[in-house]
Design a protein around this motif. Sequence first.
Motif, mmCIF file in Angstrom:
data_model
loop_
_atom_site.group_PDB
_atom_site.id
_atom_site.type_symbol
_atom_site.label_atom_id
_atom_site.label_comp_id
_atom_site.label_asym_id
_atom_site.label_seq_id
_atom_site.Cartn_x
_atom_site.Cartn_y
_atom_site.Cartn_z
ATOM 1 N N LEU A 1 3.700 2.512 -50.301
ATOM 2 C CA LEU A 1 4.693 1.463 -50.544
ATOM 3 C C LEU A 1 4.117 0.073 -50.346
ATOM 4 C CD1 LEU A 1 7.810 3.032 -48.760
ATOM 5 C CD2 LEU A 1 7.280 2.998 -51.197
ATOM 6 N N ILE A 2 3.199 -0.071 -49.390
ATOM 7 C CA ILE A 2 2.573 -1.364 -49.109
ATOM 8 C C ILE A 2 1.083 -1.146 -48.908
ATOM 9 C CG2 ILE A 2 4.647 -2.303 -47.995
ATOM 10 C CD1 ILE A 2 3.224 -1.796 -45.275
ATOM 11 N N ASP A 3 0.335 -2.243 -48.889
ATOM 12 C CA ASP A 3 -1.075 -2.153 -48.504
ATOM 13 C C ASP A 3 -1.131 -1.731 -47.035
ATOM 14 O OD1 ASP A 3 -1.934 -2.967 -50.994
ATOM 15 O OD2 ASP A 3 -1.985 -5.094 -50.441
ATOM 16 N N HIS A 4 -1.904 -0.695 -46.745
ATOM 17 C CA HIS A 4 -1.978 -0.195 -45.377
ATOM 18 C C HIS A 4 -2.514 -1.279 -44.435
ATOM 19 C CE1 HIS A 4 -2.269 4.259 -46.865
ATOM 20 N NE2 HIS A 4 -1.103 3.701 -47.110
ATOM 21 N N LEU A 5 -1.846 -1.424 -43.299
ATOM 22 C CA LEU A 5 -2.278 -2.410 -42.306
ATOM 23 C C LEU A 5 -3.084 -1.759 -41.194
ATOM 24 C CD1 LEU A 5 0.979 -4.545 -42.100
ATOM 25 C CD2 LEU A 5 -1.106 -4.980 -43.420
ATOM 26 N N ASP A 6 -3.504 -0.520 -41.436
ATOM 27 C CA ASP A 6 -4.425 0.187 -40.547
ATOM 28 C C ASP A 6 -5.241 1.114 -41.419
ATOM 29 O OD1 ASP A 6 -5.680 1.128 -38.248
ATOM 30 O OD2 ASP A 6 -4.222 2.739 -37.974
ATOM 31 N N HIS A 7 -6.561 1.038 -41.299
ATOM 32 C CA HIS A 7 -7.436 1.824 -42.174
ATOM 33 C C HIS A 7 -7.338 3.304 -41.825
ATOM 34 C CE1 HIS A 7 -10.787 2.903 -44.702
ATOM 35 N NE2 HIS A 7 -11.420 3.446 -43.677
ATOM 36 N N GLN A 8 -7.065 4.143 -42.841
ATOM 37 C CA GLN A 8 -6.948 5.585 -42.639
ATOM 38 C C GLN A 8 -7.635 6.318 -43.777
ATOM 39 O OE1 GLN A 8 -5.577 7.113 -39.941
ATOM 40 N NE2 GLN A 8 -5.220 5.079 -39.073
ATOM 41 N N THR A 9 -8.272 7.439 -43.449
ATOM 42 C CA THR A 9 -8.950 8.231 -44.473
ATOM 43 C C THR A 9 -8.483 9.684 -44.500
ATOM 44 O OG1 THR A 9 -10.759 8.721 -42.919
ATOM 45 C CG2 THR A 9 -11.039 6.809 -44.359
ATOM 46 N N SER A 10 -7.692 10.096 -43.507
ATOM 47 C CA SER A 10 -7.249 11.487 -43.438
ATOM 48 C C SER A 10 -5.902 11.658 -44.139
ATOM 49 C CB SER A 10 -7.131 11.932 -41.978
ATOM 50 O OG SER A 10 -6.162 11.161 -41.292
ATOM 51 N N PHE A 11 -5.431 12.898 -44.182
ATOM 52 C CA PHE A 11 -4.110 13.175 -44.754
ATOM 53 C C PHE A 11 -3.014 12.720 -43.785
ATOM 54 C CE2 PHE A 11 -6.729 16.405 -47.057
ATOM 55 C CZ PHE A 11 -6.503 15.918 -48.340
ATOM 56 N N SER A 12 -1.748 12.871 -44.227
ATOM 57 C CA SER A 12 -0.643 12.224 -43.536
ATOM 58 C C SER A 12 0.130 13.101 -42.552
ATOM 59 C CB SER A 12 0.336 11.674 -44.586
ATOM 60 O OG SER A 12 1.252 10.780 -44.032
ATOM 61 N N TYR A 13 0.327 14.404 -42.877
ATOM 62 C CA TYR A 13 1.181 15.251 -42.038
ATOM 63 C C TYR A 13 0.348 16.273 -41.282
ATOM 64 C CZ TYR A 13 4.827 18.337 -40.375
ATOM 65 O OH TYR A 13 5.643 19.068 -39.547
ATOM 66 N N PRO A 14 0.589 16.399 -39.957
ATOM 67 C CA PRO A 14 1.435 15.560 -39.092
ATOM 68 C C PRO A 14 0.653 14.348 -38.596
ATOM 69 C CG PRO A 14 0.537 17.380 -37.822
ATOM 70 C CD PRO A 14 0.050 17.577 -39.236
ATOM 71 N N SER A 15 1.347 13.363 -38.085
ATOM 72 C CA SER A 15 0.683 12.164 -37.582
ATOM 73 C C SER A 15 -0.149 12.482 -36.349
ATOM 74 C CB SER A 15 1.726 11.101 -37.232
ATOM 75 O OG SER A 15 1.153 10.068 -36.448
ATOM 76 N N GLY A 16 -1.440 12.193 -36.425
ATOM 77 C CA GLY A 16 -2.311 12.399 -35.263
ATOM 78 C C GLY A 16 -1.990 11.429 -34.141
ATOM 79 N N HIS A 17 -1.605 10.203 -34.508
ATOM 80 C CA HIS A 17 -1.250 9.217 -33.481
ATOM 81 C C HIS A 17 -0.002 9.654 -32.724
ATOM 82 C CE1 HIS A 17 -4.098 6.725 -35.640
ATOM 83 N NE2 HIS A 17 -3.937 5.724 -34.780
ATOM 84 N N ALA A 18 1.012 10.127 -33.456
ATOM 85 C CA ALA A 18 2.237 10.598 -32.802
ATOM 86 C C ALA A 18 1.957 11.821 -31.942
ATOM 87 C CB ALA A 18 3.302 10.924 -33.847
ATOM 88 N N THR A 19 1.078 12.700 -32.433
ATOM 89 C CA THR A 19 0.695 13.880 -31.659
ATOM 90 C C THR A 19 0.063 13.479 -30.339
ATOM 91 O OG1 THR A 19 0.314 15.184 -33.675
ATOM 92 C CG2 THR A 19 -0.733 15.968 -31.653
ATOM 93 N N SER A 20 -0.890 12.568 -30.397
ATOM 94 C CA SER A 20 -1.598 12.139 -29.191
ATOM 95 C C SER A 20 -0.661 11.434 -28.211
ATOM 96 C CB SER A 20 -2.757 11.208 -29.568
ATOM 97 O OG SER A 20 -3.745 11.905 -30.281
ATOM 98 N N ALA A 21 0.186 10.545 -28.729
ATOM 99 C CA ALA A 21 1.097 9.817 -27.849
ATOM 100 C C ALA A 21 2.019 10.777 -27.106
ATOM 101 C CB ALA A 21 1.913 8.808 -28.648
#
Length: 213
Positions: free
Chosen positions: A123-143
Amino acid sequence: MTKGGHVIAKIDRLPVIAAALLLTTILLGFVVGAGWTHAADWQISHGLAIRADESDPAFVAFMQWASWIGGGTPRWIIVILLCGLVWHWCGPRCAVALGGASLLSNLASSVLKLGFGRARPDLIDHLDHQTSFSYPSGHATSAATVYLLLAWLAPPRWRPFAWTLAAAMIILNGFSRIMLGVHWASDIAGGTMLGAAFALLGAWWVAKHRATA
């Protein structure tokens, strides 16, 4: 049943709940893959995603900071520091539980990403560089893994603060990933459930040892 028996019975429920959360994460992945969450995901992301050219740079930077606490090098620095803290609180087994749960949940997230292969939002230009797939969120998992387990391992007098911190970090991190345009809401839900599953397993491993010591 004796008091000790009741305690052990409650402890033994933790891996069952963790397994249920893991299964729900996988099932949600198939639901996502079937496109059943697309409309809700799109509406949430469309409402929350921020555009760098239209937003306060300080707010964008804050959201990027909130995002970094769940991923990359900052995540592992935080985990190492918190392992030292819980070692001080309740010994080496607690530190191993936190470090091990963090590593294993990160591995599980990476495997599920490859398995489901969901594309990132565009939807927008990503404001954080990512190269992996989306589901599930690794950041949400870690938090979820790190801060929920930290709350469970905290001494009684620190526990209310630790639970408040856990809720704040999980919610803030999750919203930041959507607002930076790199995750759908269902990615966050799946990652949070996955992280909670590993936090429960870490808590079970520590509590089982205490109950039988």
